[in-house]
Scaffold this motif. Structure first.
Motif, PDB file in Angstrom:
ATOM      1  N   GLN A   1     -85.241  82.287  84.413  1.00  0.00           N
ATOM      2  CA  GLN A   1     -86.813  81.424  85.502  1.00  0.00           C
ATOM      3  C   GLN A   1     -86.333  82.499  87.613  1.00  0.00           C
ATOM      4  OE1 GLN A   1     -85.391  78.109  86.630  1.00  0.00           O
ATOM      5  NE2 GLN A   1     -84.249  77.436  85.094  1.00  0.00           N
TER       6      GLN A   1
ATOM      7  N   THR B   1     -77.853  75.607  83.913  1.00  0.00           N
ATOM      8  CA  THR B   1     -77.774  73.651  84.355  1.00  0.00           C
ATOM      9  C   THR B   1     -78.889  73.294  83.511  1.00  0.00           C
ATOM     10  OG1 THR B   1     -78.180  73.796  86.480  1.00  0.00           O
ATOM     11  CG2 THR B   1     -76.087  73.315  86.153  1.00  0.00           C
ATOM     12  N   ASP B   2     -80.266  73.444  83.678  1.00  0.00           N
ATOM     13  CA  ASP B   2     -80.832  73.588  82.862  1.00  0.00           C
ATOM     14  C   ASP B   2     -80.980  73.805  81.624  1.00  0.00           C
ATOM     15  OD1 ASP B   2     -82.500  72.730  85.489  1.00  0.00           O
ATOM     16  OD2 ASP B   2     -83.304  74.067  85.845  1.00  0.00           O
ATOM     17  N   TRP B   3     -80.622  74.490  81.178  1.00  0.00           N
ATOM     18  CA  TRP B   3     -80.498  74.704  79.909  1.00  0.00           C
ATOM     19  C   TRP B   3     -79.364  74.437  79.027  1.00  0.00           C
ATOM     20  CZ3 TRP B   3     -75.551  76.935  77.508  1.00  0.00           C
ATOM     21  CH2 TRP B   3     -76.089  77.400  76.060  1.00  0.00           C
TER      22      TRP B   3
ATOM     23  N   ARG C   1     -78.752  77.309  87.889  1.00  0.00           N
ATOM     24  CA  ARG C   1     -79.630  76.076  87.636  1.00  0.00           C
ATOM     25  C   ARG C   1     -80.106  77.208  86.148  1.00  0.00           C
ATOM     26  NH1 ARG C   1     -84.300  75.749  92.047  1.00  0.00           N
ATOM     27  NH2 ARG C   1     -85.212  74.818  90.448  1.00  0.00           N
TER      28      ARG C   1
ATOM     29  N   GLY D   1     -78.726  70.645  80.769  1.00  0.00           N
ATOM     30  CA  GLY D   1     -78.746  69.947  80.566  1.00  0.00           C
ATOM     31  C   GLY D   1     -78.029  68.544  80.857  1.00  0.00           C
TER      32      GLY D   1
END
Length: 140
Positions: A17, A70-72, A67, A74
């Motif tokens: 990202q 945490t995005d990966w 992030r 979930g």
């Protein structure tokens, strides 16, 4: 997204990202964190103390980097450990565009007990801005 322990292996890459950072971002972060150190908003002061420009808060840079994890996974609560070393500042020019923090990550170690260690790489341009950036994540 819900990643399970059985789905990952050493070398599994997380989606990279890019995080834009402007002077306005720094003001917002200062308000939220209470960190009003002038190196994060006063160009004259930052230059006087030997910095290349106003710089992003280290904790902001650290927060943006995690992030990716945490995005990966979930679930931010799945991160059970996280640590970094600050290696280079992130200068933020006052040009209306700012700069970008690029973050990539991969599973480095399967720890057992549904936990993995994820190693992160955070860069600003050619500079690695976080060193030893590692998170331990509990998967399902």
């Amino acid at each position: 997204m819900s990643i399970t322990y059985a789905e990952v292996e050493v070398g599994t890459e997380l989606p990279a990202q890019s995080f834009p950072v402007t002077r306005a971002t720094l003001v917002q972060y200062a308000g939220a964190s209470g960190d009003f150190n002038p190196i994060h908003w006063n160009e004259k002061f930052a230059l006087e103390v030997g910095l290349p420009d106003v710089i992003a808060h280290g904790m902001f840079t650290m927060a943006e980097a995690i992030r990716v994890v945490t995005d990966w996974v979930g679930d931010p609560g799945a991160v059970v450990e996280y640590g970094v070393r600050f290696t280079k500042p992130v200068p933020v020019p006052n040009d209306g565009v700012g700069t970008t923090i690029e973050v990539s990550a991969k599973v480095a170690v399967l720890l057992g007990d549904n936990k993995v260690r994820v190693d992160l790489l955070a860069k600003n341009g050619d500079d690695k801005v976080l060193g030893m950036s590692r998170a331990v994540v509990r998967l399902k």
